[in-house]
Each structure stands twice: as C-alpha cells, then as structure tokens.
Write a protein that holds these residues in place. Structure first.
Motif, PDB file in Angstrom:
ATOM      1  N   TRP A 147       2.011  -4.447  -2.490  1.00  0.00           N
ATOM      2  CA  TRP A 147       3.064  -4.912  -3.390  1.00  0.00           C
ATOM      3  C   TRP A 147       4.454  -4.900  -2.764  1.00  0.00           C
ATOM      4  O   TRP A 147       5.201  -5.865  -2.903  1.00  0.00           O
ATOM      5  N   HIS A 148       4.818  -3.836  -2.074  1.00  0.00           N
ATOM      6  CA  HIS A 148       6.180  -3.740  -1.551  1.00  0.00           C
ATOM      7  C   HIS A 148       6.366  -4.686  -0.364  1.00  0.00           C
ATOM      8  O   HIS A 148       7.423  -5.311  -0.214  1.00  0.00           O
ATOM      9  N   THR A 179      11.503 -11.811  -0.739  1.00  0.00           N
ATOM     10  CA  THR A 179      12.953 -11.654  -0.945  1.00  0.00           C
ATOM     11  C   THR A 179      13.749 -11.302   0.299  1.00  0.00           C
ATOM     12  O   THR A 179      14.961 -11.476   0.310  1.00  0.00           O
ATOM     13  N   GLY A 180      13.099 -10.746   1.309  1.00  0.00           N
ATOM     14  CA  GLY A 180      13.812 -10.250   2.478  1.00  0.00           C
ATOM     15  C   GLY A 180      14.532  -8.942   2.204  1.00  0.00           C
ATOM     16  O   GLY A 180      15.347  -8.495   3.002  1.00  0.00           O
ATOM     17  N   ALA A 181      14.241  -8.323   1.068  1.00  0.00           N
ATOM     18  CA  ALA A 181      14.920  -7.086   0.665  1.00  0.00           C
ATOM     19  C   ALA A 181      13.888  -6.070   0.183  1.00  0.00           C
ATOM     20  O   ALA A 181      12.757  -6.417  -0.160  1.00  0.00           O
ATOM     21  N   ALA A 182      14.321  -4.822   0.111  1.00  0.00           N
ATOM     22  CA  ALA A 182      13.433  -3.760  -0.354  1.00  0.00           C
ATOM     23  C   ALA A 182      13.276  -3.768  -1.869  1.00  0.00           C
ATOM     24  O   ALA A 182      12.189  -3.527  -2.382  1.00  0.00           O
ATOM     25  N   TRP A 183      14.340  -4.027  -2.597  1.00  0.00           N
ATOM     26  CA  TRP A 183      14.262  -3.855  -4.052  1.00  0.00           C
ATOM     27  C   TRP A 183      14.865  -4.983  -4.871  1.00  0.00           C
ATOM     28  O   TRP A 183      14.739  -4.988  -6.083  1.00  0.00           O
ATOM     29  N   LEU A 186      11.740 -15.233  -7.243  1.00  0.00           N
ATOM     30  CA  LEU A 186      10.798 -14.652  -6.288  1.00  0.00           C
ATOM     31  C   LEU A 186      10.823 -13.130  -6.350  1.00  0.00           C
ATOM     32  O   LEU A 186       9.788 -12.476  -6.250  1.00  0.00           O
ATOM     33  N   GLY A 187      12.002 -12.560  -6.529  1.00  0.00           N
ATOM     34  CA  GLY A 187      12.117 -11.110  -6.666  1.00  0.00           C
ATOM     35  C   GLY A 187      11.457 -10.610  -7.934  1.00  0.00           C
ATOM     36  O   GLY A 187      10.982  -9.472  -8.002  1.00  0.00           O
ATOM     37  N   GLY A 188      11.407 -11.461  -8.946  1.00  0.00           N
ATOM     38  CA  GLY A 188      10.799 -11.083 -10.208  1.00  0.00           C
ATOM     39  C   GLY A 188       9.283 -11.060 -10.183  1.00  0.00           C
ATOM     40  O   GLY A 188       8.650 -10.462 -11.054  1.00  0.00           O
ATOM     41  N   ALA A 189       8.676 -11.669  -9.177  1.00  0.00           N
ATOM     42  CA  ALA A 189       7.220 -11.763  -9.140  1.00  0.00           C
ATOM     43  C   ALA A 189       6.536 -10.403  -9.095  1.00  0.00           C
ATOM     44  O   ALA A 189       5.498 -10.203  -9.720  1.00  0.00           O
TER      45      ALA A 189
END
Length: 178
Positions: free
Chosen positions: A63-64, A71-75, A81-84
């Motif tokens: 998942w992470h 996203t290219g980000a941790a959180w 896309l970040g919401g997926a």
C-alpha cells in the motif's frame, strides 16, 4: 504480520447504513475475513492481495509503495491519485492504525478516472528505491530485485481495476489499515 490496507465497495444501502451509524465502519471493513473463508483461495496470488473482483481489495503491505508511485510522496492526498490509498474522510473508531476512511461515489469516480489516466510508464519512472527508503516508505523492501514488477505493479493494476469497478457500480469505497 505488519500493516496492510484493505478496501471494499459499499453499495447505496451499505453507505446509507454507514452514514447513519459510523460505528459500523470497522465491522464493514473486517467482514473480509468471512468472505475469504467462504471462497478460500479464490482470486488470490501468493498472499499478496486479492483481485478485487468481489468488491474487495487487499493491497497487502504494498500500500505505501503504491501510494508513493501514484504521488511521489510519503503521505500526500492532495489529488485523486493520492486519494486512492490514503484518501477519504475518517469514519468510525480508530482500531489501531487509524479509523477507516470513506470515499463517496463522486470521489470514487474521480480516483478511477485519475488511475485510468496515469500510465505504467509514468509510475515506473517514479520508482526510486533510495528515495523510498529515505522517506521510510513501508515496508522498506524497495531494494529487492523485481520488487517493482513482481509486487508493486500488480497491486497498482488491482487498484485500478478495483476503482474502475466501484465507479461503474456507483459505489462508495471504505478503506482500512489492518
């Protein structure tokens, strides 16, 4: 055992029930165990997620890493896309790794559209094992050979398919970390 992310589609009746009584959120997300027992082994790979064809998705510990590829980000969850994986609003009680999160049908459609628009090549270009280790992207196995092709990309495809089906069913999605 470790942290895994599971998600399930919620039809309009289940969504109405959850909105009327958010305390049922954990029960809804934990029902997967019963479903797995009934269809033991169906749709499963090597313990690394399920196919999501039954309204469930199990990203296992990927998942992470999947979130990072998207996203290219941790959180961050500032875009569809970040919401997926980490999006939605919290509902219900914290059962150890935070409360389940709910994406209502409009947001599910946005996520499905965004997942359909991003290419595998774009996601492969974002894969950066050193950066993932630096950002402490769970479970920190990113330097293993074939981790992208054998673990992350199959989970990305399952995530895409899951959201496409949920959007086609006009379903909400409930996400939980277990």
């Amino acid at each position: 055992m470790g942290m895994t992310v599971v998600a399930r589609e919620l039809d309009s009746e289940q969504l109405a029930s959850l909105l009327a009584d958010p305390s049922v959120a954990n029960d809804l997300i934990l029902d997967e165990d019963e479903d797995e027992d009934e269809g033991e082994g169906e749709g499963e790979g090597e313990g690394e997620g399920v196919d999501g064809g039954d309204g469930w998705l199990d990203l296992d510990k990927a998942w992470h890493g999947v979130h990072f590829l998207l996203t290219g980000a941790a959180w961050g969850t500032d875009n569809p896309l970040g919401g997926a994986v980490l999006g939605g609003r919290e509902v219900g009680e914290d059962d150890g790794y935070g409360p389940p999160r709910l994406l209502e049908p409009d947001l599910v459609r946005e996520v499905a559209e965004a997942l359909g628009a991003v290419t595998d090549d774009e996601l492969r270009a974002r894969f950066d094992p050193e950066e993932m280790q630096r950002l402490d992207i769970y479970p920190q196995v990113w330097d293993e050979s074939d981790i992208l092709d054998e673990y992350l990309m199959p989970n990305v495809r399952e995530l895409r398919d899951f959201y496409a089906r949920a959007a086609a069913h006009d379903a909400a999605v409930l996400i939980g970390v277990q």
